[in-house]
Motif scaffolding. Structure first.
Motif, PDB file in Angstrom:
ATOM      1  N   THR A   1      14.594  17.847  53.011  1.00 42.79           N
ATOM      2  CA  THR A   1      14.397  17.301  54.377  1.00 42.79           C
ATOM      3  C   THR A   1      15.694  17.385  55.168  1.00 42.79           C
ATOM      4  OG1 THR A   1      12.796  15.778  53.473  1.00 42.79           O
ATOM      5  CG2 THR A   1      13.600  15.272  55.673  1.00 42.79           C
ATOM      6  N   ARG A   2      16.784  17.025  54.504  1.00 43.83           N
ATOM      7  CA  ARG A   2      18.079  17.045  55.204  1.00 43.83           C
ATOM      8  C   ARG A   2      18.433  18.471  55.623  1.00 43.83           C
ATOM      9  NH1 ARG A   2      23.306  13.504  53.724  1.00 43.83           N
ATOM     10  NH2 ARG A   2      24.006  13.475  55.848  1.00 43.83           N
ATOM     11  N   LEU A   3      18.228  19.402  54.723  1.00 42.07           N
ATOM     12  CA  LEU A   3      18.580  20.797  55.032  1.00 42.07           C
ATOM     13  C   LEU A   3      17.673  21.359  56.131  1.00 42.07           C
ATOM     14  CD1 LEU A   3      19.256  22.043  51.410  1.00 42.07           C
ATOM     15  CD2 LEU A   3      20.908  22.026  53.255  1.00 42.07           C
ATOM     16  N   GLU A   4      16.379  21.074  56.019  1.00 36.86           N
ATOM     17  CA  GLU A   4      15.446  21.597  57.029  1.00 36.86           C
ATOM     18  C   GLU A   4      15.696  20.972  58.397  1.00 36.86           C
ATOM     19  OE1 GLU A   4      11.787  22.782  54.034  1.00 36.86           O
ATOM     20  OE2 GLU A   4      11.758  20.860  55.077  1.00 36.86           O
ATOM     21  N   ALA A   5      15.963  19.671  58.400  1.00 40.60           N
ATOM     22  CA  ALA A   5      16.232  18.988  59.679  1.00 40.60           C
ATOM     23  C   ALA A   5      17.500  19.548  60.320  1.00 40.60           C
ATOM     24  CB  ALA A   5      16.363  17.496  59.447  1.00 40.60           C
ATOM     25  N   SER A   6      18.507  19.807  59.494  1.00 42.32           N
ATOM     26  CA  SER A   6      19.754  20.368  60.027  1.00 42.32           C
ATOM     27  C   SER A   6      19.523  21.763  60.588  1.00 42.32           C
ATOM     28  CB  SER A   6      20.818  20.430  58.945  1.00 42.32           C
ATOM     29  OG  SER A   6      21.077  19.166  58.455  1.00 42.32           O
ATOM     30  N   LEU A   7      18.665  22.527  59.901  1.00 40.58           N
ATOM     31  CA  LEU A   7      18.354  23.878  60.373  1.00 40.58           C
ATOM     32  C   LEU A   7      17.661  23.830  61.740  1.00 40.58           C
ATOM     33  CD1 LEU A   7      18.779  26.706  59.257  1.00 40.58           C
ATOM     34  CD2 LEU A   7      16.558  26.575  58.154  1.00 40.58           C
ATOM     35  N   LEU A   8      16.780  22.854  61.900  1.00 42.69           N
ATOM     36  CA  LEU A   8      16.086  22.703  63.192  1.00 42.69           C
ATOM     37  C   LEU A   8      17.070  22.301  64.290  1.00 42.69           C
ATOM     38  CD1 LEU A   8      12.720  20.894  62.373  1.00 42.69           C
ATOM     39  CD2 LEU A   8      13.046  23.201  63.221  1.00 42.69           C
ATOM     40  N   ASP A   9      17.957  21.369  63.953  1.00 40.99           N
ATOM     41  CA  ASP A   9      18.965  20.943  64.940  1.00 40.99           C
ATOM     42  C   ASP A   9      19.860  22.117  65.335  1.00 40.99           C
ATOM     43  OD1 ASP A   9      18.031  18.424  64.878  1.00 40.99           O
ATOM     44  OD2 ASP A   9      19.579  17.619  63.557  1.00 40.99           O
ATOM     45  N   LEU A  10      20.225  22.874  64.327  1.00 39.85           N
ATOM     46  CA  LEU A  10      21.106  24.021  64.571  1.00 39.85           C
ATOM     47  C   LEU A  10      20.407  25.048  65.463  1.00 39.85           C
ATOM     48  CD1 LEU A  10      23.944  24.632  63.582  1.00 39.85           C
ATOM     49  CD2 LEU A  10      22.977  26.017  61.776  1.00 39.85           C
ATOM     50  N   ASP A  11      19.096  25.155  65.278  1.00 39.71           N
ATOM     51  CA  ASP A  11      18.347  26.126  66.074  1.00 39.71           C
ATOM     52  C   ASP A  11      18.388  25.781  67.565  1.00 39.71           C
ATOM     53  OD1 ASP A  11      16.414  28.355  66.345  1.00 39.71           O
ATOM     54  OD2 ASP A  11      15.173  26.718  67.097  1.00 39.71           O
TER      55      ASP A  11
ATOM     56  N   THR B   1      29.684  14.498  68.096  1.00 39.01           N
ATOM     57  CA  THR B   1      29.397  15.523  67.102  1.00 39.01           C
ATOM     58  C   THR B   1      28.316  16.463  67.641  1.00 39.01           C
ATOM     59  OG1 THR B   1      28.773  15.906  64.807  1.00 39.01           O
ATOM     60  CG2 THR B   1      27.675  14.086  65.909  1.00 39.01           C
ATOM     61  N   THR B   2      28.145  17.589  66.976  1.00 35.36           N
ATOM     62  CA  THR B   2      27.090  18.529  67.373  1.00 35.36           C
ATOM     63  C   THR B   2      26.324  18.917  66.107  1.00 35.36           C
ATOM     64  OG1 THR B   2      28.369  20.513  66.959  1.00 35.36           O
ATOM     65  CG2 THR B   2      28.625  19.525  69.121  1.00 35.36           C
ATOM     66  N   ALA B   3      25.221  19.628  66.322  1.00 34.52           N
ATOM     67  CA  ALA B   3      24.417  20.055  65.166  1.00 34.52           C
ATOM     68  C   ALA B   3      25.267  20.914  64.230  1.00 34.52           C
ATOM     69  CB  ALA B   3      23.205  20.833  65.659  1.00 34.52           C
ATOM     70  N   PHE B   4      26.106  21.734  64.804  1.00 35.02           N
ATOM     71  CA  PHE B   4      26.934  22.656  64.016  1.00 35.02           C
ATOM     72  C   PHE B   4      27.967  21.898  63.185  1.00 35.02           C
ATOM     73  CE2 PHE B   4      30.616  25.804  64.178  1.00 35.02           C
ATOM     74  CZ  PHE B   4      30.163  26.543  63.101  1.00 35.02           C
ATOM     75  N   THR B   5      28.629  20.936  63.808  1.00 28.59           N
ATOM     76  CA  THR B   5      29.708  20.249  63.088  1.00 28.59           C
ATOM     77  C   THR B   5      29.199  19.094  62.224  1.00 28.59           C
ATOM     78  OG1 THR B   5      30.109  19.036  65.115  1.00 28.59           O
ATOM     79  CG2 THR B   5      31.598  20.853  64.617  1.00 28.59           C
ATOM     80  N   SER B   6      27.910  18.784  62.331  1.00 30.63           N
ATOM     81  CA  SER B   6      27.396  17.721  61.462  1.00 30.63           C
ATOM     82  C   SER B   6      26.961  18.280  60.106  1.00 30.63           C
ATOM     83  CB  SER B   6      26.246  16.972  62.135  1.00 30.63           C
ATOM     84  OG  SER B   6      25.208  17.869  62.402  1.00 30.63           O
ATOM     85  N   ILE B   7      27.027  19.602  59.948  1.00 38.33           N
ATOM     86  CA  ILE B   7      26.785  20.183  58.618  1.00 38.33           C
ATOM     87  C   ILE B   7      28.135  20.647  58.057  1.00 38.33           C
ATOM     88  CG2 ILE B   7      24.412  20.886  59.149  1.00 38.33           C
ATOM     89  CD1 ILE B   7      25.479  23.776  59.397  1.00 38.33           C
ATOM     90  N   PRO B   8      28.241  20.806  56.768  1.00 43.22           N
ATOM     91  CA  PRO B   8      29.562  21.162  56.196  1.00 43.22           C
ATOM     92  C   PRO B   8      30.142  22.460  56.767  1.00 43.22           C
ATOM     93  CG  PRO B   8      28.067  20.476  54.461  1.00 43.22           C
ATOM     94  CD  PRO B   8      27.257  20.544  55.693  1.00 43.22           C
ATOM     95  N   CYS B   9      29.291  23.434  57.072  1.00 42.57           N
ATOM     96  CA  CYS B   9      29.796  24.722  57.579  1.00 42.57           C
ATOM     97  C   CYS B   9      30.592  24.562  58.879  1.00 42.57           C
ATOM     98  CB  CYS B   9      28.646  25.680  57.851  1.00 42.57           C
ATOM     99  SG  CYS B   9      27.889  26.283  56.356  1.00 42.57           S
TER     100      CYS B   9
END
Lengths: 341, 592
Positions: free
Chosen positions: B573-583, A304-312
């Motif tokens: 926390t989940r949303l912020e952590a995901s945002l950091l990972d995405l960054d 998985t990746t950061a992108f695909t681990s979120i719903p978007c």
């Protein structure tokens, strides 16, 4: 000279020339037989299906006579000339088969008539219909004893009526296990492995579960509604090196028993290529001989990746999502599920 | 990657999704007025103050205050545009404002910056960087004061205040390691317009004294001014013990002044006959000459101002985001090489990257300088990292690999020499991420088709199904799904001029460049969505958020709503952590 005797003499000449004889040859070989007697005898033989009249392959403007096999004569006994015309038309198509519309063009018979004849021939097990993988709705006819061509059946990858994805998956698993156990392997190694394991295989009906003394119970899949037999080679039967799940290494086709259609080198190569495209193995040129070796891919594709681990990342309506719209991040049901602890 | 565009499209970091995210971040950090100003700059590009007043509809004092805040936080760049002189005298000059989108977008990366500094430089450096990030740009004395007051507030007499000398040393090392840079002067000329190589025209050398020559000299002086800033960018100021004499702009100014002098003398020494002819010529040429001479003079002067930044004037400092990106890029390169070639190769490449560090100032470098085996091993030893025993053999093998990561440049005094190609290995890292995304989005069979098309080029639908060993129906479903999501392209090759579908070949292909650009854009869009959802969740519980932020709330009130608070914390926390990972993924696809 009696007609019976002349018939025997003609048949003897025809058997002497299995490739077929022309009328001029008959004339030379039977100088004492008059033209009328010869014509009467030939007509009688043709009516009794003991002789076949064919177009001369060397000179299409002339024709040749060929003696029918004794068994054929018995099988074809009772067929009308129209039946024979259709039969010969199907025979000429070989293992590629012929479509009914093409038969109509070649025989100049009406479609209902052809259908009726085909029904008779199928009942007498003289011809069979085969569905083409290219066009499932198009049925072609060929002689009953012929194996359909690879182009028609799609090769080993097609079951009786559909593409056999599971067979491919099982083959992929077996190939992967072999490469994993060997470290690296060439195409020749993999082909040899498959051939060797075939000899150690065992036959099993398609339905139910396969019991093997050496390997215990193995998974056997269901396949359509027709009971088809296949050659099954469970993993433990294959090789002591193998640790794979059950592997089925032979494809079946037709409705009679096991197909001995072995996998060719290019078939195995295609399986290897799919594993390469899946990112599971990679080809390397280890030796100076230029032969490609296959090994497990060093760079594994991340799960998985950061992108695909979120719903978007996996959202089917990602492109339609806008803030304030019908589909928006604030009202997204996938986010709701994801954040629902 | 960041500055390249595919198919004539602007890079994703300047695309609509990036702009939307930037506006959200500015709104969150600095409020709606600043958001409005940034929105104007995003919509209209580089603008003068007057244009901004008209476009934003804000009152001038409000706009001025917003601009100052934005400049203070480095979200807006400021340039001085000097128009060429005319016959009436020197041309007008005015300030231009431009949105610094990369800096706004990279503000998401701040927690990662602080973690990196904490790991490598300790807590004092974290305080310095944190305060500098909080305030945008500060003088050294202001920064010192801010750090000391923060430490005093946190410690409340329990811990001794940080030693200013220790802090100064830490700051010096941060500047020398390029984590902190001088703020570019506001009188730098605007960046030169990038012309596509195909659009460049070959120009003949301008005639002396012509208008073209004046333009050329003006361009050269602007380049010098920018160069001057680059030279002074990481030099310590006098209050930090830096050597003011090192500021190399004076020499440049002198050089430029010398040129100007020689130019004038040359004119003066020209024969009278020629001068007479010039007098008889059009007045425009004379004006052009004057313009050229003045441009050179102005160039020399402003180069001195830009780069020299008269050391009596205070120097402003800011965090250099590019240096962090460069280091994060190196981490990606090393981990990818380790994955592909093994641990030893990873160490050897790390050595080359460390040796190359002092030669590169940006994360967008294409290749390293020529580095020897000894350079790599020496850099590893200095950084106290593990040096592979057979580093020369490892590097030699890497240079022989068909992948082309390293290129051998023969033998030198330090052993065999190499040049490393960054885009190749970064593209490989991006490809791995892309494959994982395709696999997650379209399943393993989708990924098989995508990789097949990547390796084989253009194929028809039937060929795809055949080679991927899938049913025609499944192949068609996957192909159209990927086409809709922008991961594949479909090309029609008509056999007849009427483009009849029955007489047309339809071929599929996967273009990694286009898919990278698509992915880069999708990442910004997803980050914007995450941010929007975070804002939505916070607004849903606005009353609770206010309660938590209130200075004095009775403990029993919080205890009563403990469950609600825990749920809100878990969601944010989940949303912020995901945002950091995405960054981190955004950085790979957009900023290196």
């Amino acid at each position: 000279m009696s007609t019976k005797k002349v018939e025997e003499m003609i048949l003897a000449v025809c058997r002497k020339h299995p490739e077929g004889v022309q009328d001029t040859v008959l004339e030379q070989e039977l100088p004492n037989v008059s033209v009328n007697d010869r014509a009467l005898a030939i007509n009688a033989l043709l009516s009794a299906l003991k002789l076949q009249i064919l177009v001369n392959p060397a000179d299409p403007s002339s024709h040749i006579y060929k003696a029918s096999a004794a068994a054929d004569t018995a099988r074809l006994k009772g067929l009308t000339p129209e039946d024979m015309l259709v039969y010969q038309c199907i025979q000429g198509a070989g293992n590629m088969g012929i479509w009914t519309r093409d038969m109509k063009t070649r025989t100049n018979l009406q479609q209902p008539k052809i259908n009726k004849i085909l029904k008779t021939l199928e009942e007498r097990l003289l011809v069979k219909s085969v569905k083409s993988v290219q066009n499932a709705s198009k049925k072609v006819y060929m002689l009953y004893e012929l194996e359909p061509a690879k182009e028609l059946t799609g090769g080993p990858w097609y079951g009786p009526d559909a593409f056999d994805s599971e067979f491919i998956t099982v083959l992929q698993d077996a190939t992967m296990s072999y490469i994993k156990s060997k470290g690296d392997a060439t195409l020749a190694d993999i082909v040899r492995f498959i051939k060797e394991t075939v000899s150690a295989g065992c036959t099993q009906t398609w339905y139910g579960r396969h019991e093997c003394a050496a390997a215990g119970v193995h998974r056997v899949r269901e396949h359509g509604t027709t009971s088809v037999q296949r050659k099954l080679v469970p993993s433990a039967c294959m090789s002591a090196r193998m640790h794979a799940c059950p592997a089925i290494l032979y494809s079946a086709s037709g409705s009679q028993g096991i197909s001995k259609q072995a996998l060719q080198e290019d078939d195995v190569q295609r399986i290897i290529n799919t594993l390469d495209y899946d990112g599971k193995i990679e080809g390397v040129d280890l030796d100076d001989d230029g032969v490609e070796h296959y090994r497990l891919a060093l760079m594994k594709i991340p799960e998985t990746t950061a992108f695909t681990s979120i719903p978007c990342g996996v959202c089917p309506v990602f492109n339609e999502c806008v803030e304030g719209g019908k589909i928006s991040p604030a009202t997204c049901v996938y986010y709701q599920e994801w954040l629902d602890f | 990657m960041a500055d390249t565009a595919f198919g004539g499209q602007p890079p994703a970091s300047r695309g609509p999704h990036a702009c939307r995210l930037a506006l959200k971040l500015v709104d969150e950090a600095l409020g709606p007025v600043c958001r409005k100003v940034i929105g104007c700059l995003v919509d209209h590009g580089m603008q003068q103050y007057g244009e901004l007043v008209r476009a934003s509809g804000l009152a001038p004092p409000q706009l001025r205050a917003a601009l100052l805040v934005l400049i203070q936080h480095n979200y807006v760049n400021c340039y001085l545009k000097e128009e060429p002189p005319t016959l009436r005298g020197p041309g007008p000059s005015y300030y231009l404002y431009e949105v610094a989108l990369p800096r706004i977008l990279q503000s998401l990366r701040v927690p990662r910056f602080l973690t990196h500094i904490a790991d490598d430089h300790g807590q004092e450096s974290v305080r310095l960087i944190h305060n500098l990030l909080e305030h945008g740009r500060l003088r050294w004395d202001q920064l010192l004061k801010a750090v000391c007051s923060e430490a005093a507030e946190e410690g409340e007499g329990e811990e001794p205040p940080p030693d200013p000398e220790v802090l100064a040393n830490k700051f010096r090392s941060l500047v020398m390691e390029r984590y902190v840079e001088r703020v570019p002067p506001c009188n730098l000329p605007p960046p030169a317009q990038q012309v596509h190589p195909n659009a460049r025209k070959k120009k003949a050398a301008p005639k002396p004294g012509s208008e073209e020559e004046a333009d050329l000299q003006r361009e050269q002086s602007e380049v010098q001014q920018r160069q001057g800033y680059q030279e002074a960018r990481f030099q310590l100021s006098a209050d930090l013990g830096g050597d003011a004499a090192l500021i190399g702009s004076e020499a440049a100014a002198e050089k430029q002044a010398g040129k100007r002098k020689r130019g004038k003398d040359a004119t003066a020494e020209e024969p009278a006959k020629k001068r007479g002819r010039k007098k008889a010529g059009d007045a425009g040429q004379a004006a052009a000459e004057t313009a050229a001479a003045e441009a050179a003079a102005a160039g020399a002067k402003s180069a001195g101002v830009a780069a020299g930044q008269n050391e009596e004037e205070p120097v402003l400092w800011r965090v250099n985001y590019d240096e962090f990106n460069r280091r994060f890029r190196n981490d990606i390169i090393v981990s990818t090489v380790k994955l592909k070639y093994g641990v030893d190769a990873g160490h050897a490449v790390h050595g080359l990257l460390l040796a190359n560090a002092r030669f590169e100032q940006t994360a967008h470098t294409v290749e390293t300088v020529v580095l020897s085996v000894n350079d790599a091993s020496g850099a590893l030893r200095r950084a106290e990292k593990e040096v592979p025993d057979n580093i020369d053999a490892v590097l030699g093998e890497l240079s022989e690999d068909v992948f082309g990561l390293l290129e051998s440049r023969g033998q030198g005094p330090g052993g065999e020499q190499f040049v490393m190609n960054f885009p190749r290995i970064l593209n490989l890292a991006r490809l791995l991420e892309l494959e994982a995304v395709v696999k997650n989005k379209f399943g393993p069979h989708g990924m098989r088709i995508w990789r097949l098309l990547l390796l084989m080029g253009q194929l028809e639908q039937k060929q795809v199904a055949d080679l991927a060993m899938l049913t025609k129906e499944e192949a068609r479903e996957k192909l159209y799904g990927m086409l809709k999501a922008g991961y594949l392209a479909l090309q029609d090759v008509p056999r007849t001029a009427d483009h009849a579908p029955s007489r047309t070949f339809y071929t599929w292909r996967a273009n990694p460049g286009v898919v990278n650009a698509r992915m880069a854009s999708d990442l910004y869009r997803a980050a914007g969505n995450l941010h929007a959802r975070l804002a939505h969740e916070m607004s849903k519980k606005e009353e609770l958020v206010q309660l938590l932020e209130a200075p004095s709330v009775a403990s029993h009130v919080l205890e009563r709503r403990e469950e609600e608070i825990a749920a809100l914390r878990a969601v944010t926390t989940r949303l912020e952590a995901s945002l950091l990972d995405l960054d981190a993924q955004i950085m790979l696809f957009n900023d290196v």
